[in-house]
Design a protein around this motif. Structure first.
Motif, mmCIF file in Angstrom:
data_model
loop_
_atom_site.group_PDB
_atom_site.id
_atom_site.type_symbol
_atom_site.label_atom_id
_atom_site.label_comp_id
_atom_site.label_asym_id
_atom_site.label_seq_id
_atom_site.Cartn_x
_atom_site.Cartn_y
_atom_site.Cartn_z
ATOM 1 N N GLU A 30 -3.431 28.102 12.757
ATOM 2 C CA GLU A 30 -3.397 28.871 14.000
ATOM 3 C C GLU A 30 -4.777 29.418 14.370
ATOM 4 O OE1 GLU A 30 -1.078 32.840 15.681
ATOM 5 O OE2 GLU A 30 -0.436 31.902 13.810
ATOM 6 N N PHE A 31 -5.542 29.891 13.377
ATOM 7 C CA PHE A 31 -6.826 30.536 13.657
ATOM 8 C C PHE A 31 -8.029 29.628 13.421
ATOM 9 C CE2 PHE A 31 -4.089 34.203 13.187
ATOM 10 C CZ PHE A 31 -4.537 35.026 14.208
ATOM 11 N N GLY A 32 -7.850 28.460 12.874
ATOM 12 C CA GLY A 32 -8.942 27.509 12.712
ATOM 13 C C GLY A 32 -9.841 27.832 11.537
ATOM 14 N N SER A 33 -11.146 27.618 11.720
ATOM 15 C CA SER A 33 -12.098 27.734 10.613
ATOM 16 C C SER A 33 -12.444 29.172 10.259
ATOM 17 C CB SER A 33 -13.382 26.975 10.958
ATOM 18 O OG SER A 33 -14.014 27.602 12.066
ATOM 19 N N GLU A 34 -11.919 30.131 10.976
ATOM 20 C CA GLU A 34 -12.160 31.545 10.664
ATOM 21 C C GLU A 34 -11.557 31.921 9.310
ATOM 22 O OE1 GLU A 34 -13.455 34.252 12.529
ATOM 23 O OE2 GLU A 34 -14.270 32.853 13.991
ATOM 24 N N LEU A 35 -10.458 31.256 8.953
ATOM 25 C CA LEU A 35 -9.713 31.603 7.752
ATOM 26 C C LEU A 35 -9.553 30.377 6.867
ATOM 27 C CD1 LEU A 35 -6.807 33.522 9.544
ATOM 28 C CD2 LEU A 35 -8.891 34.513 8.625
ATOM 29 N N HIS A 36 -9.323 30.628 5.586
ATOM 30 C CA HIS A 36 -8.961 29.535 4.675
ATOM 31 C C HIS A 36 -7.936 30.053 3.665
ATOM 32 C CE1 HIS A 36 -12.218 31.423 2.320
ATOM 33 N NE2 HIS A 36 -11.586 30.953 1.254
ATOM 34 N N ASP A 38 -6.138 29.673 -0.230
ATOM 35 C CA ASP A 38 -6.312 29.181 -1.592
ATOM 36 C C ASP A 38 -5.331 29.913 -2.489
ATOM 37 O OD1 ASP A 38 -7.356 27.698 -3.691
ATOM 38 O OD2 ASP A 38 -8.786 29.267 -4.217
ATOM 39 N N GLY A 39 -4.515 29.185 -3.199
ATOM 40 C CA GLY A 39 -3.568 29.780 -4.134
ATOM 41 C C GLY A 39 -2.527 30.667 -3.481
ATOM 42 N N GLY A 40 -2.132 30.348 -2.259
ATOM 43 C CA GLY A 40 -1.120 31.135 -1.579
ATOM 44 C C GLY A 40 -1.654 32.420 -0.967
ATOM 45 N N LYS A 41 -2.957 32.585 -0.928
ATOM 46 C CA LYS A 41 -3.576 33.773 -0.331
ATOM 47 C C LYS A 41 -4.412 33.340 0.861
ATOM 48 C CE LYS A 41 -3.476 36.762 -4.239
ATOM 49 N NZ LYS A 41 -2.296 37.501 -3.948
ATOM 50 N N LEU A 42 -4.496 34.224 1.852
ATOM 51 C CA LEU A 42 -5.256 33.966 3.063
ATOM 52 C C LEU A 42 -6.575 34.721 2.982
ATOM 53 C CD1 LEU A 42 -5.128 32.648 5.906
ATOM 54 C CD2 LEU A 42 -4.295 34.847 6.733
ATOM 55 N N PHE A 43 -7.690 34.015 3.140
ATOM 56 C CA PHE A 43 -9.021 34.607 3.059
ATOM 57 C C PHE A 43 -9.729 34.491 4.400
ATOM 58 C CE2 PHE A 43 -8.196 33.319 -1.300
ATOM 59 C CZ PHE A 43 -8.627 34.416 -2.021
ATOM 60 N N CYS A 44 -10.529 35.505 4.730
ATOM 61 C CA CYS A 44 -11.460 35.397 5.849
ATOM 62 C C CYS A 44 -12.676 34.653 5.307
ATOM 63 C CB CYS A 44 -11.855 36.781 6.351
ATOM 64 S SG CYS A 44 -13.134 36.728 7.616
ATOM 65 N N THR A 45 -13.060 33.568 5.939
ATOM 66 C CA THR A 45 -14.117 32.714 5.431
ATOM 67 C C THR A 45 -15.466 33.417 5.410
ATOM 68 O OG1 THR A 45 -12.931 30.791 6.255
ATOM 69 C CG2 THR A 45 -15.238 30.471 5.713
ATOM 70 N N SER A 46 -15.796 34.152 6.444
ATOM 71 C CA SER A 46 -17.117 34.773 6.494
ATOM 72 C C SER A 46 -17.185 36.076 5.714
ATOM 73 C CB SER A 46 -17.540 35.004 7.935
ATOM 74 O OG SER A 46 -16.553 35.698 8.641
ATOM 75 N N CYS A 47 -16.082 36.809 5.587
ATOM 76 C CA CYS A 47 -16.096 38.098 4.891
ATOM 77 C C CYS A 47 -15.687 37.995 3.426
ATOM 78 C CB CYS A 47 -15.150 39.079 5.580
ATOM 79 S SG CYS A 47 -15.572 39.438 7.284
ATOM 80 N N ASN A 48 -15.003 36.931 3.062
ATOM 81 C CA ASN A 48 -14.480 36.745 1.705
ATOM 82 C C ASN A 48 -13.570 37.889 1.293
ATOM 83 O OD1 ASN A 48 -15.345 34.219 0.947
ATOM 84 N ND2 ASN A 48 -17.341 34.966 0.292
ATOM 85 N N VAL A 49 -12.652 38.257 2.149
ATOM 86 C CA VAL A 49 -11.642 39.265 1.836
ATOM 87 C C VAL A 49 -10.261 38.650 2.020
ATOM 88 C CG1 VAL A 49 -13.054 41.261 2.440
ATOM 89 C CG2 VAL A 49 -11.658 40.198 4.181
ATOM 90 N N VAL A 50 -9.291 39.158 1.267
ATOM 91 C CA VAL A 50 -7.914 38.685 1.377
ATOM 92 C C VAL A 50 -7.253 39.404 2.551
ATOM 93 C CG1 VAL A 50 -5.691 38.509 0.207
ATOM 94 C CG2 VAL A 50 -7.793 38.285 -1.093
ATOM 95 N N LEU A 51 -6.565 38.637 3.387
ATOM 96 C CA LEU A 51 -5.865 39.192 4.545
ATOM 97 C C LEU A 51 -4.363 39.035 4.367
ATOM 98 C CD1 LEU A 51 -8.083 37.674 7.376
ATOM 99 C CD2 LEU A 51 -8.178 39.989 6.481
#
Length: 168
Positions: A30-36, A38-51
């Motif tokens: 839904e949000f594209g390359s902003e997020l990724h 891994d292991g069932g967790k959603l990360f912000c790609t640029s901030c490296n925080v779990v959302l």
């Protein structure tokens, strides 16, 4: 007796507004390359925080925040794209490299045995520097004591087999 009376189901107004069946991968698409994910967790790609992938508003709030926009600008300036990974994913990667490391060490011990080089020579600082600079996984070769205890019996058995086949 009023305390034990059966209450009616809560109205639709009081229900939580969480999306129960949304996965982190759905949010990534839904949000594209902003997020990724891994292991069932959603990360912000640029901030490296779990959302929190369940609440879309939490993701939108993060993407609009000042810290995210600042970190995104810094992230885009860098050429290297680093993505945070979960511990389980990192351990799986390390276990995949383990057989390669073992084969490098066994080949090193075999080479030392065939060239009549004492294993103590592997402890010399210049040998260590050469191995780490010029040999892939060369820095993973252990000291001579561990080579003798862990890898020499295998190499010694292989050498005995080579000698026996040469005598025939």
């Amino acid at each position: 007796m009023e305390r034990f009376a059966v209450k009616s189901a809560p109205s639709s107004r009081n229900r939580s507004k969480t999306a129960l069946y949304v996965t982190p991968q759905d949010r990534v698409s839904e949000f594209g390359s902003e997020l990724h994910e891994d292991g069932g967790k959603l990360f912000c790609t640029s901030c490296n925080v779990v959302l929190n992938h369940v609440r879309k508003s939490a993701i939108n709030d993060h993407l609009k925040s000042k810290t995210h926009t600042k970190r995104k600008a810094e992230f885009e300036e860098q050429n290297v794209r680093k993505k945070q990974r979960t511990l389980t994913a990192s351990l799986q990667c390390n276990s995949a490299a383990q057989p390669e490391k073992s084969s490098v060490v066994q080949d090193f011990v075999k080479m030392c045995l065939e060239a009549n080089i004492p294993l103590e020579k592997a402890d010399h600082p210049s040998v260590r520097a050469f191995l780490s600079r010029h040999v892939k996984n060369g820095s993973s070769i252990p000291k001579s004591e561990q080579l003798r205890k862990a890898y020499l019996p295998d190499g010694h058995d292989n050498e005995n087999q080579l000698i026996n086949t040469e005598d025939r």
